[in-house]
Write a protein that holds these residues in place. Structure first.
Motif, PDB file in Angstrom:
ATOM      1  N   LYS A   1      38.982 -49.266 -52.086  1.00  0.00           N
ATOM      2  CA  LYS A   1      37.468 -49.489 -51.634  1.00  0.00           C
ATOM      3  C   LYS A   1      36.771 -47.662 -51.045  1.00  0.00           C
ATOM      4  O   LYS A   1      37.846 -47.043 -51.501  1.00  0.00           O
ATOM      5  N   THR A   2      35.735 -47.306 -52.102  1.00  0.00           N
ATOM      6  CA  THR A   2      35.469 -46.271 -52.240  1.00  0.00           C
ATOM      7  C   THR A   2      33.622 -45.885 -52.344  1.00  0.00           C
ATOM      8  O   THR A   2      33.334 -46.524 -51.509  1.00  0.00           O
ATOM      9  N   GLN A   3      33.723 -44.253 -51.758  1.00  0.00           N
ATOM     10  CA  GLN A   3      32.211 -44.353 -51.957  1.00  0.00           C
ATOM     11  C   GLN A   3      32.168 -43.184 -53.682  1.00  0.00           C
ATOM     12  O   GLN A   3      32.314 -42.607 -54.492  1.00  0.00           O
ATOM     13  N   ALA A   4      30.946 -44.205 -53.835  1.00  0.00           N
ATOM     14  CA  ALA A   4      30.289 -43.565 -55.231  1.00  0.00           C
ATOM     15  C   ALA A   4      28.725 -43.290 -55.244  1.00  0.00           C
ATOM     16  O   ALA A   4      28.275 -43.919 -54.590  1.00  0.00           O
ATOM     17  N   VAL A   5      27.561 -42.530 -56.139  1.00  0.00           N
ATOM     18  CA  VAL A   5      26.529 -42.797 -56.244  1.00  0.00           C
ATOM     19  C   VAL A   5      26.017 -43.466 -57.516  1.00  0.00           C
ATOM     20  O   VAL A   5      27.054 -43.537 -58.476  1.00  0.00           O
ATOM     21  N   PHE A   6      24.386 -44.180 -56.982  1.00  0.00           N
ATOM     22  CA  PHE A   6      25.053 -44.763 -58.154  1.00  0.00           C
ATOM     23  C   PHE A   6      23.593 -44.232 -58.697  1.00  0.00           C
ATOM     24  O   PHE A   6      22.169 -44.383 -57.995  1.00  0.00           O
ATOM     25  N   GLN A   7      22.980 -43.939 -59.418  1.00  0.00           N
ATOM     26  CA  GLN A   7      21.836 -44.022 -60.467  1.00  0.00           C
ATOM     27  C   GLN A   7      21.307 -44.591 -61.867  1.00  0.00           C
ATOM     28  O   GLN A   7      22.176 -45.395 -62.453  1.00  0.00           O
ATOM     29  N   ASP A   8      20.029 -44.499 -61.528  1.00  0.00           N
ATOM     30  CA  ASP A   8      19.104 -46.056 -62.590  1.00  0.00           C
ATOM     31  C   ASP A   8      19.308 -44.908 -63.873  1.00  0.00           C
ATOM     32  O   ASP A   8      19.225 -44.212 -64.041  1.00  0.00           O
TER      33      ASP A   8
END
Length: 330
Positions: free
Chosen positions: A39-46
């Motif tokens: 489990k982690t944090q990530a940025v998702f970009q189109d």
């Protein structure tokens, strides 16, 4: 001053890192996900739909450098699985940026016939599957240059011990239909295994249609015989190769042909020419027949850096040459 960096470069780099941390902490696109089971944090970009045939909802994945992720990693986000396809080499390595594709199919096969064990502890492996018939040269030749439609699928899986056991001749269920593996490539995209599959027929005597597992009741003796045939095929697989450029420049024309390994022209006909790509098709077809394939690279800088597999099928054996699209000059 030394705390901020001993040199101007160190100070500038530290400033860039702080800028990324500020962005990462405050952006609305940062969300919780699971990468390789953690489990982690990530940025998702189109990602622009104009570059991927409008077939997949690609995303960019942005994470700090301390996150363990790479090509072939699985990402669980918004109740869906995603597969990492490319990893950008950052000129200023303050973070990681990768491109992910939506897993559109789960594949299952038997890994142990004695216990009927299914791959990945029964869960199967997520794959990105793409129809090659519509977008490349998935046609076969018969007689005097007669072209026949030939349904083909291209798929990508994580490269691991279980997926490496898939070989030419393996049969898999894809969307309710059985396909047979014609070509396996674990090299062109390190971290992923690329399979080219040809449509096959279902056999209820050996295929578990309800569970969508081909060769579920395959006898061990036949399974070993298939492996032996695969070994024989690999031995025969050294007799010829595709000759042609591996770095194609924008706007230029290139011809590919099949030759024997001693450099002479083979007398064997090419049954199929197949051009595999997961982005927008970068070529215009000039000529193709049982002897040659001639392609012109589209004069569009957006194709620079794209990797394409050109495949030929001779005597039911498929081989490839990996081509990278490069600038017109340089």
């Amino acid at each position: 001053m030394s705390g901020m960096g001993a040199t101007q470069y160190d100070r500038s780099f530290a400033n860039k890192e702080r800028q990324f941390e500020l962005f990462f902490d405050n952006t609305l696109t940062r969300q919780t996900c699971i990468i390789n089971g953690k489990k982690t944090q990530a940025v998702f970009q189109d990602h622009s739909q104009s570059n991927n045939k409008d077939l997949s909802d690609d995303k960019y994945l942005v994470v700090p450098n301390n996150v363990d992720v790479g090509v072939g990693s699985y990402v669980e986000w918004r109740d869906n699985s995603w597969l990492v396809f490319t990893e950008e080499v950052k000129t200023i390595p303050t973070h990681q940026q990768l491109k992910i594709k939506h897993v559109n199919m789960k594949l299952k096969w038997v890994t142990d016939y004695a216990t009927k064990s299914i791959c990945n502890n029964g869960e199967g492996w997520g794959a990105y599957v793409q129809n090659q018939t519509l977008y490349t040269l998935g046609v076969s030749f018969s007689g005097q240059h007669t072209a026949l439609a030939n349904a083909k699928m291209m798929l990508y899986l994580q490269d691991n011990k279980e997926t490496r056991k898939l070989h030419v001749g393996s049969r898999l269920f894809l969307g309710g239909q059985v396909y047979k593996v014609e070509f396996v490539d674990p090299i062109s995209r390190i971290g992923l295994i690329n399979l080219l599959l040809d449509e096959d027929t279902k056999n209820p005597e050996i295929d578990n249609i309800e569970e969508q597992i081909a060769d579920y009741w395959l006898a061990e003796e036949r399974h070993l015989a298939d492996d032996n045939r695969h070994d024989d095929q690999e031995h025969q697989d050294t007799e010829w190769h595709i000759n042609g450029s591996t770095k194609d420049r924008l706007g230029r024309v290139y011809t590919y042909k099949v030759e024997t390994n001693d450099g002479t022209e083979t007398q064997k006909d090419v049954q199929e020419w197949i051009v595999e790509d997961i982005e927008k098709f970068p070529f215009i077809i000039q000529e193709r027949n049982e002897r040659i394939l001639t392609l012109r690279v589209k004069d569009d800088f957006r194709f620079v850096g794209q990797t394409v597999n050109i495949m030929a099928k001779v005597d039911n054996i498929v081989k490839n040459i990996t081509v990278k699209i490069v600038n017109k000059f340089g």
